[in-house]
Scaffold this motif. Sequence first.
Motif, PDB file in Angstrom:
ATOM      1  N   SER A   1       1.714  -3.539   4.972  1.00 45.18           N
ATOM      2  CA  SER A   1       1.218  -3.480   6.355  1.00 45.18           C
ATOM      3  C   SER A   1       1.869  -2.327   7.111  1.00 45.18           C
ATOM      4  CB  SER A   1       1.486  -4.805   7.078  1.00 45.18           C
ATOM      5  OG  SER A   1       2.867  -5.111   7.072  1.00 45.18           O
ATOM      6  N   GLY A   2       3.152  -2.053   6.815  1.00 43.17           N
ATOM      7  CA  GLY A   2       3.858  -0.963   7.478  1.00 43.17           C
ATOM      8  C   GLY A   2       3.268   0.389   7.143  1.00 43.17           C
ATOM      9  N   MET A   3       2.969   0.627   5.864  1.00 46.60           N
ATOM     10  CA  MET A   3       2.382   1.905   5.453  1.00 46.60           C
ATOM     11  C   MET A   3       0.986   2.081   6.041  1.00 46.60           C
ATOM     12  SD  MET A   3       3.518   2.596   1.500  1.00 46.60           S
ATOM     13  CE  MET A   3       2.843   1.075   0.857  1.00 46.60           C
ATOM     14  N   PHE A   4       0.228   0.982   6.067  1.00 46.74           N
ATOM     15  CA  PHE A   4      -1.128   1.032   6.600  1.00 46.74           C
ATOM     16  C   PHE A   4      -1.114   1.469   8.062  1.00 46.74           C
ATOM     17  CE2 PHE A   4      -4.869  -0.829   8.586  1.00 46.74           C
ATOM     18  CZ  PHE A   4      -5.878  -0.524   7.679  1.00 46.74           C
ATOM     19  N   VAL A   5      -0.239   0.857   8.843  1.00 44.76           N
ATOM     20  CA  VAL A   5      -0.164   1.167  10.269  1.00 44.76           C
ATOM     21  C   VAL A   5       0.314   2.597  10.480  1.00 44.76           C
ATOM     22  CG1 VAL A   5       1.123   0.637  12.372  1.00 44.76           C
ATOM     23  CG2 VAL A   5       0.094  -1.212  11.062  1.00 44.76           C
ATOM     24  N   ARG A   6       1.281   3.039   9.687  1.00 47.52           N
ATOM     25  CA  ARG A   6       1.800   4.404   9.825  1.00 47.52           C
ATOM     26  C   ARG A   6       0.692   5.435   9.608  1.00 47.52           C
ATOM     27  NH1 ARG A   6       7.774   4.628   9.012  1.00 47.52           N
ATOM     28  NH2 ARG A   6       7.565   6.759   8.252  1.00 47.52           N
TER      29      ARG A   6
ATOM     30  N   VAL B   1       5.002   1.688  16.754  1.00 40.51           N
ATOM     31  CA  VAL B   1       4.789   0.847  15.577  1.00 40.51           C
ATOM     32  C   VAL B   1       5.748   1.293  14.478  1.00 40.51           C
ATOM     33  CG1 VAL B   1       2.368   0.377  16.108  1.00 40.51           C
ATOM     34  CG2 VAL B   1       2.951   2.377  14.735  1.00 40.51           C
ATOM     35  N   GLY B   2       5.959   0.427  13.495  1.00 43.01           N
ATOM     36  CA  GLY B   2       6.819   0.789  12.380  1.00 43.01           C
ATOM     37  C   GLY B   2       8.295   0.703  12.725  1.00 43.01           C
TER      38      GLY B   2
ATOM     39  N   VAL C   1      -5.900   2.407  -0.228  1.00 44.37           N
ATOM     40  CA  VAL C   1      -5.301   1.801   0.958  1.00 44.37           C
ATOM     41  C   VAL C   1      -5.060   0.309   0.763  1.00 44.37           C
ATOM     42  CG1 VAL C   1      -5.838   1.165   3.350  1.00 44.37           C
ATOM     43  CG2 VAL C   1      -6.127   3.515   2.603  1.00 44.37           C
ATOM     44  N   LYS C   2      -5.859  -0.358  -0.072  1.00 45.17           N
ATOM     45  CA  LYS C   2      -5.697  -1.796  -0.295  1.00 45.17           C
ATOM     46  C   LYS C   2      -4.366  -2.138  -0.955  1.00 45.17           C
ATOM     47  CE  LYS C   2      -8.160  -1.903  -4.763  1.00 45.17           C
ATOM     48  NZ  LYS C   2      -9.353  -2.436  -5.476  1.00 45.17           N
TER      49      LYS C   2
END
Length: 401
Positions: A150-155, A177-178, A145-146
Amino acid sequence: MENKVIDIKNLTKKYALYAKPKDRLKEALNPFRKSYHEDFYALNNLNIEVAKGETVGFIGENGSGKSTLLKIITGVLTQTSGEIKIDGKISALLELGSGFNPEYSGYENIYLNGMVLGFSREQIDDMVDDIITFADIGDHINQPVKTYSSGMFVRLAFAVAINVDPDILIVDEALAVGDLEFQLKCMEKFTEFRNSNKTILFVSHDINSIRRFCDRVYWLKNGEIVNEGDTMEVTEQYDNFLKKKSLTSIDRERTMVEEHTAADIVEVQNAEILNENLEPLEMVEQDSTVIVRVEYNVKNINIKSPVLGIAIRTIDNRYVCGLNTLLDKKNIPWEKGKNVFYLRYNKMGLLGGEYYFDIALFEENATVPLVYKTKYINMFITGKYVGEGIVVLDHEWKEKV
């Protein structure tokens, strides 16, 4: 309330505030238990009930206690006192991804979060494909995940929270979001939740979102419940509170010429709003007839073609509609002593909220006021959530014209 899934009684969250860091140590070591702190109540004696299938909104300014309340409900914080009973599994769209391990892959974090929420591995096995499909981040699902944007993390975080089939969903300003495509998926899923008799706690600073989604609303201020009940009624009160707070000082009465000059010519004695039967109105129903009755006392009859003007303003002083008898080519009575004139609004199409009327009498060009009363009558309009802005214009939707 039948079928309660959340029952909160006398909930209080208290923090000790120290003026200096060393005061904490002094208090801990003081043999006489001397206090060096002040108590701050983030929440103070809250009582809240939520039934199964309800969508309940929470509104209030920053620092009112909304986030603290949600964190206690989800178990992130512990209350100082009070009782909380929750019947069902909770999933929260609060701080998305706060429980993710950055060293784990997206796939592993799905299982981690699911187990934290109380699901067995077998139950998560049944959900994992839907979560991966919803997140739609491709092969990144197998990467740490690191390494995510930011977009992939939120999705991924949103997909986990929304697809674990909770009984109670908590949403805090995180509905969309996204990118646009993902936002549409989020809203579709949220609608699916509402239609499947799930319980939703919804927090937002967007009053119109609260009105669109919520059955009931709690208004929090300084850790206490100011009001609760019907969505439109409570949000209108809250909206008016915010508007009044932002107002700069406006004089109750304003005279644009010398006061003694105006008083020597004419005075507004009284003004009131009436219904069709000429009965005083306390609350105005949207789209109903409203009549404004103005009574004025003339002292100087030597004024040529005087003009009566009436303006509607919002509580935060936005100009809504100004009318006068010059524009509408009407003559008003101007006899010495008491005079009365009426203005009839056939259909008061303003949206719900608080408004006020300015009343003025001018010379013949409607430029120099003989007397001007601002914020002279208040008007409270009640109505359903049928539009946004200030006014609902007469309209009709059609496939063909």
